[in-house]
Write a protein that holds these residues in place. Sequence first.
Motif, PDB file in Angstrom:
ATOM      1  N   GLY A  31       0.656  -1.207   0.290  1.00 33.86           N
ATOM      2  CA  GLY A  31       0.354   0.268   0.047  1.00 33.86           C
ATOM      3  C   GLY A  31       0.886   1.380  -0.600  1.00 33.86           C
ATOM      4  N   ALA A  32       1.887   0.474   0.632  1.00 34.73           N
ATOM      5  CA  ALA A  32       2.935   2.468   0.746  1.00 34.73           C
ATOM      6  C   ALA A  32       3.251   2.827  -0.489  1.00 34.73           C
ATOM      7  N   LEU A  33       4.075   1.632  -1.301  1.00 34.42           N
ATOM      8  CA  LEU A  33       4.341   1.804  -2.897  1.00 34.42           C
ATOM      9  C   LEU A  33       2.772   2.328  -3.557  1.00 34.42           C
ATOM     10  N   HIS A  34       2.209   1.454  -3.654  1.00 32.00           N
ATOM     11  CA  HIS A  34       0.799   2.146  -4.455  1.00 32.00           C
ATOM     12  C   HIS A  34       0.660   3.379  -4.434  1.00 32.00           C
ATOM     13  N   GLN A  35       0.626   3.587  -2.805  1.00 31.13           N
ATOM     14  CA  GLN A  35      -0.095   5.253  -2.859  1.00 31.13           C
ATOM     15  C   GLN A  35       1.396   6.141  -2.642  1.00 31.13           C
ATOM     16  N   GLY A  36       2.307   5.887  -3.137  1.00 26.06           N
ATOM     17  CA  GLY A  36       3.439   6.486  -3.497  1.00 26.06           C
ATOM     18  C   GLY A  36       3.923   7.293  -2.129  1.00 26.06           C
ATOM     19  N   ARG A  37       4.245   6.657  -1.303  1.00 31.38           N
ATOM     20  CA  ARG A  37       4.347   7.084   0.407  1.00 31.38           C
ATOM     21  C   ARG A  37       6.353   6.376   0.206  1.00 31.38           C
ATOM     22  N   ALA A  45      11.018  -6.494  -4.509  1.00 37.15           N
ATOM     23  CA  ALA A  45       9.544  -5.742  -3.577  1.00 37.15           C
ATOM     24  C   ALA A  45       8.976  -4.693  -4.818  1.00 37.15           C
ATOM     25  N   LEU A  46       9.689  -4.705  -5.912  1.00 39.25           N
ATOM     26  CA  LEU A  46       8.937  -4.021  -7.078  1.00 39.25           C
ATOM     27  C   LEU A  46       7.778  -4.801  -7.612  1.00 39.25           C
ATOM     28  N   MET A  47       7.704  -6.681  -7.811  1.00 37.33           N
ATOM     29  CA  MET A  47       7.013  -7.081  -8.773  1.00 37.33           C
ATOM     30  C   MET A  47       6.399  -7.944  -6.949  1.00 37.33           C
ATOM     31  N   ARG A  48       6.542  -7.733  -6.052  1.00 40.77           N
ATOM     32  CA  ARG A  48       6.055  -8.305  -5.243  1.00 40.77           C
ATOM     33  C   ARG A  48       4.764  -6.756  -4.942  1.00 40.77           C
ATOM     34  N   SER A  49       5.239  -5.563  -4.984  1.00 43.32           N
ATOM     35  CA  SER A  49       3.753  -4.116  -5.318  1.00 43.32           C
ATOM     36  C   SER A  49       2.888  -5.003  -6.649  1.00 43.32           C
ATOM     37  N   ARG A  50       3.814  -5.354  -7.571  1.00 42.85           N
ATOM     38  CA  ARG A  50       3.240  -5.091  -8.835  1.00 42.85           C
ATOM     39  C   ARG A  50       2.127  -6.356  -8.803  1.00 42.85           C
ATOM     40  N   GLY A  60      -3.277   1.628 -12.944  1.00 39.01           N
ATOM     41  CA  GLY A  60      -2.596   2.736 -12.648  1.00 39.01           C
ATOM     42  C   GLY A  60      -0.945   2.959 -12.189  1.00 39.01           C
ATOM     43  N   TYR A  61      -1.017   1.799 -10.609  1.00 41.80           N
ATOM     44  CA  TYR A  61       0.244   1.613 -10.392  1.00 41.80           C
ATOM     45  C   TYR A  61       1.299   0.602 -11.634  1.00 41.80           C
ATOM     46  N   LEU A  62       0.892  -0.329 -12.186  1.00 42.30           N
ATOM     47  CA  LEU A  62       1.132  -1.086 -13.038  1.00 42.30           C
ATOM     48  C   LEU A  62       1.680  -0.147 -14.188  1.00 42.30           C
ATOM     49  N   LEU A  63       1.291   0.130 -14.938  1.00 43.11           N
ATOM     50  CA  LEU A  63       1.866   1.184 -16.008  1.00 43.11           C
ATOM     51  C   LEU A  63       2.710   2.232 -15.140  1.00 43.11           C
ATOM     52  N   ARG A  64       2.379   2.413 -14.473  1.00 41.70           N
ATOM     53  CA  ARG A  64       4.073   3.904 -13.889  1.00 41.70           C
ATOM     54  C   ARG A  64       4.632   3.090 -13.360  1.00 41.70           C
TER      55      ARG A  64
END
Length: 137
Positions: A31-37, A45-50, A60-64
């Motif tokens: 959530g902290a990554l998705h919200q840009g915090r 970590a990026l793969m897990r957040s994706r 939107g997060y996937l494209l960013r």
Amino acid sequence: MAQRRARRAGGHGSTRPCPCGLGPAYEECCGALHQGRTVAATAEALMRSRFSAFALGDSGYLLRTWHSSTRPERLVLDPANRWTRLDVLDSERGGMFDSTGTVEFRAHYRRSGRPGELHERSRFGREDGQWRYLGAE
């Protein structure tokens, strides 16, 4: 109060487990990554957040987080897939001081009540100092 309402409306309350499977609550994990915090410190970590973004329908997060050299113009997620579990099998490089990395994983899903899985070895690279998804090997 407004924050509590927003969490309830979005279904991502602070005690909800993170879809990536690491254990912390969603708000403190992906959530902290998705919200840009915060930004992903490693390729894993990026793969897990994706994966969490797929599970929550956050295109939107996937494209960013897609590298500009391979990013599609738009992304339409299949609402019939319900992503249920992530197993990280291996990772190479992708650390804090690397510029590239790979992560092999198995993502489990259900579609029309039937189980399925996606097995992929993803490539990641840095762009503007941040990890970005390049594509599958």
